[in-house]
Design an enzyme around this catalytic site. Structure first.
Site, mmCIF file in Angstrom:
data_model
loop_
_atom_site.group_PDB
_atom_site.id
_atom_site.type_symbol
_atom_site.label_atom_id
_atom_site.label_comp_id
_atom_site.label_asym_id
_atom_site.label_seq_id
_atom_site.Cartn_x
_atom_site.Cartn_y
_atom_site.Cartn_z
ATOM 1 N N LYS A 1 0.811 -1.221 0.000
ATOM 2 C CA LYS A 1 0.000 0.000 0.000
ATOM 3 C C LYS A 1 0.846 1.273 0.000
ATOM 4 O O LYS A 1 0.567 2.206 -0.732
ATOM 5 C CB LYS A 1 -0.895 0.017 1.251
ATOM 6 C CG LYS A 1 -2.303 -0.323 0.977
ATOM 7 C CD LYS A 1 -3.238 -0.123 2.148
ATOM 8 C CE LYS A 1 -2.615 -0.129 3.508
ATOM 9 N NZ LYS A 1 -3.595 0.142 4.569
ATOM 10 N N ARG B 1 -12.922 2.750 8.492
ATOM 11 C CA ARG B 1 -12.539 1.563 9.233
ATOM 12 C C ARG B 1 -13.767 0.908 9.882
ATOM 13 O O ARG B 1 -13.684 -0.188 10.411
ATOM 14 C CB ARG B 1 -11.563 2.012 10.313
ATOM 15 C CG ARG B 1 -10.765 0.932 10.946
ATOM 16 C CD ARG B 1 -9.615 1.625 11.673
ATOM 17 N NE ARG B 1 -8.828 0.664 12.384
ATOM 18 C CZ ARG B 1 -7.518 0.756 12.543
ATOM 19 N NH1 ARG B 1 -6.864 1.768 12.037
ATOM 20 N NH2 ARG B 1 -6.861 -0.149 13.209
ATOM 21 N N ARG C 1 12.237 -5.528 13.380
ATOM 22 C CA ARG C 1 11.236 -5.047 14.344
ATOM 23 C C ARG C 1 10.367 -6.213 14.784
ATOM 24 O O ARG C 1 10.091 -7.113 14.002
ATOM 25 C CB ARG C 1 10.333 -3.986 13.689
ATOM 26 C CG ARG C 1 11.022 -2.695 13.345
ATOM 27 C CD ARG C 1 9.996 -1.652 12.955
ATOM 28 N NE ARG C 1 8.900 -2.258 12.175
ATOM 29 C CZ ARG C 1 7.815 -1.628 11.765
ATOM 30 N NH1 ARG C 1 7.657 -0.359 12.044
ATOM 31 N NH2 ARG C 1 6.879 -2.229 11.069
ATOM 32 N N ARG D 1 12.495 -7.800 6.173
ATOM 33 C CA ARG D 1 12.771 -6.378 6.341
ATOM 34 C C ARG D 1 13.625 -6.174 7.596
ATOM 35 O O ARG D 1 13.255 -6.611 8.680
ATOM 36 C CB ARG D 1 11.429 -5.664 6.476
ATOM 37 C CG ARG D 1 11.503 -4.189 6.349
ATOM 38 C CD ARG D 1 10.160 -3.640 5.980
ATOM 39 N NE ARG D 1 9.237 -3.659 7.108
ATOM 40 C CZ ARG D 1 8.047 -3.058 7.082
ATOM 41 N NH1 ARG D 1 7.644 -2.449 5.992
ATOM 42 N NH2 ARG D 1 7.264 -3.092 8.124
ATOM 43 N N ARG E 1 -1.156 -9.856 12.516
ATOM 44 C CA ARG E 1 -1.545 -8.540 11.991
ATOM 45 C C ARG E 1 -2.407 -8.695 10.739
ATOM 46 O O ARG E 1 -3.366 -7.959 10.523
ATOM 47 C CB ARG E 1 -0.299 -7.717 11.631
ATOM 48 C CG ARG E 1 0.424 -7.128 12.838
ATOM 49 C CD ARG E 1 1.804 -6.597 12.451
ATOM 50 N NE ARG E 1 1.769 -5.592 11.417
ATOM 51 C CZ ARG E 1 2.750 -5.350 10.544
ATOM 52 N NH1 ARG E 1 3.871 -6.051 10.592
ATOM 53 N NH2 ARG E 1 2.636 -4.418 9.632
HETATM 54 P P1 ADP Z 1 -2.885 0.412 13.134
HETATM 55 O O1 ADP Z 1 -4.271 0.332 12.629
HETATM 56 O O2 ADP Z 1 -1.987 -0.618 12.537
HETATM 57 O O3 ADP Z 1 -2.798 0.507 14.615
HETATM 58 P P2 ADP Z 1 -2.824 3.125 11.997
HETATM 59 O O4 ADP Z 1 -1.625 3.951 11.709
HETATM 60 O O5 ADP Z 1 -3.796 2.910 10.894
HETATM 61 O O6 ADP Z 1 -2.245 1.773 12.595
HETATM 62 O O7 ADP Z 1 -3.650 3.812 13.183
HETATM 63 C C1 ADP Z 1 -3.120 4.042 14.446
HETATM 64 C C2 ADP Z 1 -4.260 4.124 15.434
HETATM 65 O O8 ADP Z 1 -5.077 5.278 15.154
HETATM 66 C C3 ADP Z 1 -5.218 2.954 15.395
HETATM 67 O O9 ADP Z 1 -4.779 1.880 16.169
HETATM 68 C C4 ADP Z 1 -6.511 3.571 15.912
HETATM 69 O O10 ADP Z 1 -6.511 3.673 17.318
HETATM 70 C C5 ADP Z 1 -6.450 4.973 15.350
HETATM 71 N N1 ADP Z 1 -7.144 5.059 14.029
HETATM 72 C C6 ADP Z 1 -6.576 5.237 12.807
HETATM 73 N N2 ADP Z 1 -7.506 5.285 11.835
HETATM 74 C C7 ADP Z 1 -8.704 5.154 12.465
HETATM 75 C C8 ADP Z 1 -10.058 5.115 12.021
HETATM 76 N N3 ADP Z 1 -10.378 5.246 10.716
HETATM 77 N N4 ADP Z 1 -11.019 4.947 12.951
HETATM 78 C C9 ADP Z 1 -10.730 4.830 14.254
HETATM 79 N N5 ADP Z 1 -9.488 4.847 14.757
HETATM 80 C C10 ADP Z 1 -8.470 5.014 13.866
#
Ligand code: ADP
Length: 225
Positions: A13, A88, A155, A122, A166
């Site tokens: 992505k 999401r 990591r 990686r 994941r």
């Molecule tokens: P990950 O999903 O792998 O934790 P992200 O960088 O997408 O990593 O997001 C970091 C955090 O920000 C998420 O764990 C969540 O708490 C919050 N977050 C990001 N995008 C959304 C979303 N669309 N709706 C709700 N929470 C979000």
């Protein structure tokens, strides 16, 4: 070109988004990045968001939707944008429909074991942050950084078992969103097992043919990194 980009870890992505962003000068909007920036700046919004993220919770829909609405109203989104990490939840997807018309949701994917193979190779230099891939971009000498000789590390996130977890969590969260766009008939499924160098021009062609990508490149000769 108003795009929602969906895809599990290891699908590529980041590489795809960065290519389209540079070539067509449209923003790559990641809600995770926006939230981390707000937290780092210690804004009012950042302080509210931090409480949820630190507890491992999703940020509430009302907050996320307001943040995205604001972001999409900025002038740099006029020609299009690539949304990443949003929507999401189904509530977010429905709210997005009210904010703007999405041209396509791209589900960029690879089978789980391909993701494991890519990400578990990686390695990163803990001193300067340079990223290597033992298969595609190996260091010149065994597991030490070309720039400063520091032993490279993997990591925790990139260990095979963690990657599998994941990957599964990704689909637990995002499958309803993929289904939502499939029902709306704007889902494009694209298998990136071929790798980004082959896949990106293929997807670009598909988007042009489907009349989703209608804007002229601002930087026609961007390389795929
Ligand atoms: P990950 O999903 O792998 O934790 P992200 O960088 O997408 O990593 O997001 C970091 C955090 O920000 C998420 O764990 C969540 O708490 C919050 N977050 C990001 N995008 C959304 C979303 N669309 N709706 C709700 N929470 C979000």
């Amino acid at each position: 070109m108003r795009i929602v980009l969906l895809g599990p870890p290891g699908a590529g992505k980041g590489t795809y988004a960065s290519y389209f962003k540079k070539k067509y000068c449209i923003p790559h909007i990641s809600t995770g990045d926006i939230f981390r920036a707000e937290i780092a700046k210690n804004t009012e919004l950042g302080r509210r968001i931090k409480e949820y993220i630190e507890k491992g919770l999703l940020v509430p829909d009302e907050i996320v939707i307001e943040v995205v609405k604001q972001r999409l109203s900025q002038p740099d989104c006029e020609k299009g944008f690539i949304l990443d990490g949003f929507p999401r939840t189904i509530a977010q997807a429905k709210a997005l429909d009210k904010i703007t018309k999405i041209d396509a949701a791209i589900h960029l994917y690879v089978p789980m074991e391909v993701a494991v193979d890519r990400l578990s190779n990686r390695y990163i230099c803990p001193k300067c942050g340079r990223i290597y891939n033992l298969k595609f971009m190996p260091p010149k000498n065994d597991l030490v950084c070309d720039d400063d000789g520091t032993p490279l590390i993997r990591r925790k996130d990139d260990e095979p078992e963690v990657i599998r977890k994941r990957y599964e969590i990704y689909y637990q969260t995002f499958q309803p969103i993929i289904d939502f766009y499939k029902e709306k008939d704007i889902l494009i499924e694209f298998d990136n097992t071929v790798g980004s160098e082959v896949g990106i021009p293929m997807l670009e062609k598909i988007l042009i043919e489907k009349n989703i990508l209608k804007i002229e490149p601002c930087n026609p000769s961007v390389s795929i990194q």
